[in-house]
Design an enzyme around this catalytic site. Structure first.
Site, PDB file in Angstrom:
ATOM      1  N   LYS A   1       0.829  -1.206   0.000  1.00  0.00           N
ATOM      2  CA  LYS A   1       0.000   0.000   0.000  1.00  0.00           C
ATOM      3  C   LYS A   1       0.864   1.257   0.000  1.00  0.00           C
ATOM      4  O   LYS A   1       0.509   2.271  -0.596  1.00  0.00           O
ATOM      5  CB  LYS A   1      -0.937  -0.013   1.207  1.00  0.00           C
ATOM      6  CG  LYS A   1      -2.110  -0.985   1.076  1.00  0.00           C
ATOM      7  CD  LYS A   1      -3.044  -0.841   2.259  1.00  0.00           C
ATOM      8  CE  LYS A   1      -4.319  -1.658   2.046  1.00  0.00           C
ATOM      9  NZ  LYS A   1      -4.092  -3.083   1.936  1.00  0.00           N
TER      10      LYS A   1
ATOM     11  N   ARG B   1      -6.858  -8.215  -9.189  1.00  0.00           N
ATOM     12  CA  ARG B   1      -7.533  -9.498  -9.398  1.00  0.00           C
ATOM     13  C   ARG B   1      -9.005  -9.232  -9.680  1.00  0.00           C
ATOM     14  O   ARG B   1      -9.457  -8.097  -9.647  1.00  0.00           O
ATOM     15  CB  ARG B   1      -7.404 -10.368  -8.143  1.00  0.00           C
ATOM     16  CG  ARG B   1      -7.885  -9.646  -6.882  1.00  0.00           C
ATOM     17  CD  ARG B   1      -7.936 -10.542  -5.676  1.00  0.00           C
ATOM     18  NE  ARG B   1      -8.099  -9.819  -4.435  1.00  0.00           N
ATOM     19  CZ  ARG B   1      -9.237  -9.329  -3.973  1.00  0.00           C
ATOM     20  NH1 ARG B   1     -10.355  -9.480  -4.676  1.00  0.00           N
ATOM     21  NH2 ARG B   1      -9.299  -8.698  -2.819  1.00  0.00           N
TER      22      ARG B   1
ATOM     23  N   GLU C   1      -3.319   6.713   7.874  1.00  0.00           N
ATOM     24  CA  GLU C   1      -4.034   7.698   7.084  1.00  0.00           C
ATOM     25  C   GLU C   1      -5.033   8.432   7.963  1.00  0.00           C
ATOM     26  O   GLU C   1      -5.488   7.912   8.995  1.00  0.00           O
ATOM     27  CB  GLU C   1      -4.823   7.024   5.950  1.00  0.00           C
ATOM     28  CG  GLU C   1      -3.984   6.339   4.906  1.00  0.00           C
ATOM     29  CD  GLU C   1      -4.834   5.617   3.868  1.00  0.00           C
ATOM     30  OE1 GLU C   1      -6.028   5.394   4.144  1.00  0.00           O
ATOM     31  OE2 GLU C   1      -4.308   5.291   2.800  1.00  0.00           O
TER      32      GLU C   1
ATOM     33  N   HIS D   1     -14.514  -3.964   8.183  1.00  0.00           N
ATOM     34  CA  HIS D   1     -13.882  -3.514   6.932  1.00  0.00           C
ATOM     35  C   HIS D   1     -14.057  -4.523   5.803  1.00  0.00           C
ATOM     36  O   HIS D   1     -13.336  -4.470   4.805  1.00  0.00           O
ATOM     37  CB  HIS D   1     -12.391  -3.217   7.143  1.00  0.00           C
ATOM     38  CG  HIS D   1     -12.135  -2.192   8.203  1.00  0.00           C
ATOM     39  ND1 HIS D   1     -12.416  -0.858   8.028  1.00  0.00           N
ATOM     40  CD2 HIS D   1     -11.651  -2.317   9.464  1.00  0.00           C
ATOM     41  CE1 HIS D   1     -12.096  -0.194   9.135  1.00  0.00           C
ATOM     42  NE2 HIS D   1     -11.638  -1.056  10.010  1.00  0.00           N
TER      43      HIS D   1
END
Length: 667
Positions: free
Chosen positions: A116, A292, A200, A235
């Protein structure tokens, strides 16, 4: 085009790939573990190869075993599905080394998006909007916390190598930071063998909107519009829809072009998804790119009329994209609901068991079911607890939502706890119907989404009582077939000389016991029953059906589906599935252990860590140990102030559900 492919996956996605391959005349090879010897994907494929023991690390994650199976069966390509090896750059490289086509992106693209942190840097150079945050190489807690403090709380900790909500923690205050970082790192290491983190700014009311992109080897790239995946728990997505409600054409095009820019920045090929956080003011921020096919790809297929797996085959075999951007149009609206074996009322704790009864809604142009299980299959502790994906389509959102509610009512499962009733509550929620959604939707509407069956369960007691009585009669008649059919000792009609034909028993439902009295009556050739419960008397006539009961209660005729187990049965009603059990007292039960404060494993799993020492004084609610089961961490906490006197297991031990974990002395 390929003549034979191997599918390096299991469950519903393996079955989904087989379906398209069969339509295109491509032969398929399945792989399977000990737990999947008789699985649906194994029986559907043209060939199947055993690759190891039940744990994924010993089978589906063994890249060389998968390669060997492909070479053994002369497969030309490998479709990885999603999860497992689908975003594993080393496996993709291994395919190339063995002259096997990997039906997915090239190695550099997987590696670019595999971290990430690296992905953020690439997207920043490509002018893709980013959420403020830190994704640098310095992983010292002090520096990460410094950035979190500077951004202001809440912040979101995320595993750089993560996905599916693993290694992710919301941090709402400075005081929570250290413990949250340690937990996220521990979970990330267990899931990805990597504990690099990024932080973040946490947006408190964003929507999760993702763009489906497709690229070929000839510099062609398109976006097949967007999906809204805002309704999530832990999540992980619960209900997805396409297109995203309320998204303007201008913002749709901006997001689509940003997604294409992201894909081209890494030399992408094949199907991919660029995920954004979207705010209602029209602003959006890059979150991550999944290299994917996504779990929720069917909703895109339903609104575009395209088979994305077929697109994957064609691009991987060297063809150009089947359509260009101007050829793609949105038609109608689609929802996908993920049917899981889990208990929403217990923090979505995954469930295991046998699908003793399984009846799906009828599939047609409006309703689609993607699944990898059949009635009688087991939901194993070793893999994700998804049972199926229920997908519906109609010409607009309100009509599609009505389709979803109707289909959920006809999705009937017994033997395993599921989230079907919870999904129905979401689909019936006024805010959801009005598209008032964001990633905190479930938390905001807990009271309405997690309510217990609110209808009058007692109104179903006459049906349950009638089913018990008729089932006993049926079983008794089966018994007499091997004995004297005229023997009075085989009668089960409660006959007594000069007395009424009465049956008295108790039923247990929703943790409540109900006294039941049934009187058998007859007028001429007509037999009926007077059922007395909760101070009411009901006039009932009933007839057993193959899958339930045809019954008339006080003149109200209805037909219900019933699934029976050895000691209980479930009636599928407008309230959902209500499970009844005929109460049998255990006179040998002992109260010797009534004061035992030991704690039990919520389900089968692995002990990850013990957090206190034997003899430690602990407070109520303090974390004592952590278990991992079905890809999720579960923290075992102290039920009261007290002391841990003994642990029965060590880190790494497999534990059966219901087993005592430790000895605990409460104050």
């Amino acid at each position: 085009m390929f003549s034979k492919i191997l599918i390096a996956n299991r469950g519903e996605i393996a079955c989904r790939v087989i379906e398209t391959a069969r339509r295109m005349g491509i032969k398929t090879v399945a792989v399977y573990s000990d737990a999947d010897r008789h699985a649906m994907h194994v029986t559907l494929a043209d060939e199947a190869v055993y690759i190891g023991e039940a744990p994924a690390k010993d089978s589906y994650l063994q890249g060389q075993k998968v390669i060997d199976a492909a070479l053994k069966t002369n497969a030309q390509a490998i479709h990885p599905g999603y999860g497992f090896l689908s975003e594993n750059a080393e496996f993709c490289r291994l395919c190339q080394t063995n002259n096997l086509t990997f039906i997915g992106p090239p190695v550099p693209a997987i590696e670019a998006m595999g971290s990430k942190s690296a992905a953020k840097a690439i997207m920043e150079k490509a002018n893709v909007p980013l959420v403020p945050g830190y994704h640098g190489e310095d992983q010292s807690e002090a520096l990460i916390k410094q950035h979190a403090d500077a951004m202001g709380y809440p912040v979101l900790l995320k595993a750089a190598a993560g996905g599916g909500g693993k290694g992710m923690r919301q941090v709402w205050s400075e005081e929570e930071f250290s413990s949250a970082l340690a937990a996220a790192k521990r979970e990330s290491m267990a899931a990805f063998n990597d504990d690099v983190m990024l932080v973040e700014k946490y947006l408190t009311q964003p929507r999760h909107v993702e763009i489906q992109v497709f690229c070929d080897n000839f510099d062609n790239a398109v976006y097949l519009f967007e999906r809204d995946c805002s309704v999530q728990r832990r999540h992980q997505k619960v209900i997805e829809e396409a297109p995203a409600p309320g998204l303007s054409e201008e913002v749709r095009e901006q997001m689509g072009q940003a997604a294409i820019a992201a894909a081209k920045a890494i030399g992408y090929r094949g199907a991919g998804t660029v995920e954004f956080l979207y705010e209602n003011d029209g602003s959006f921020y890059f979150m991550e790119m999944n290299t994917r096919l996504q779990v929720e790809h069917p909703v895109t297929e339903m609104i575009t009329g395209q088979d994305l797996v077929e697109w994957q085959f064609r691009v991987a075999s060297g063809e150009t994209l089947p359509l260009q951007q101007d050829d793609l149009k949105i038609n109608g609206h689609a929802f996908e609901a993920r049917i899981y074996a889990e208990d929403p009322d217990q923090d979505f704790l995954p469930a295991t068991g046998t699908l003793n009864f399984l009846k799906t809604p009828t599939e047609n142009a409006h309703v689609r079911v993607d699944t990898g299980v059949r009635q009688g299959d087991d939901v194993s502790v070793y893999y994700d607890p998804m049972i199926a994906k229920l997908i519906v389509w109609d010409e607009d959102r309100s009509k599609a939502l009505a389709r979803l509610r109707g289909a959920l009512k006809h999705y009937q499962i017994q033997g395993v706890t599921t989230n079907i009733d919870f999904l129905y509550n979401v689909a019936s929620n006024d805010a959801f119907a009005n598209a008032d959604i964001d990633t905190s939707f479930i938390e905001k509407h807990q009271q309405s989404l997690f309510n217990e069956q609110s209808g009058d369960i007692e109104s179903y007691l006459p049906l349950a009582a009638t089913y018990v009585l008729l089932s006993q009669k049926r079983d008794n008649q089966a018994l007499t077939s091997a004995n004297d059919p005229y023997s009075p000792w085989h009668n089960n009609n409660a006959w007594r000389a000069n007395e009424k034909n009465l049956h008295k028993f108790e039923l247990n439902a929703m943790s409540e016991r109900y006294d039941i009295e049934v009187e058998e009556c007859r007028e001429g050739e007509q037999q009926y029953y007077l059922v007395k419960c909760q101070g009411q008397t009901y006039d009932v006539q009933g007839q057993l059906l193959d899958d339930g009961l045809l019954v008339t209660v006080n003149g109200h005729r209805q037909q219900v589906v019933i699934a029976a187990q050895q000691h209980s049965f479930s009636i599928f009603t407008d309230l959902g599935a209500i499970t009844f059990a005929k109460v049998v007292e255990d006179f040998n039960a002992s109260d010797d252990n009534a004061g035992d404060a030991g704690l039990q494993a919520p389900m089968n799993g692995t002990l990850i860590a013990t957090l206190v020492e034997v003899g430690d004084e602990v407070s109520k609610g303090q974390a004592l140990m952590i278990m991992e089961a079905m890809k999720m961490e579960h923290t075992i906490v102290a039920p009261a102030n007290g002391k841990v006197s003994e642990f029965y297991y060590q880190s790494g031990d497999m534990i059966d559900g219901g087993s005592a974990l430790l000895a605990f002395d409460a104050e």
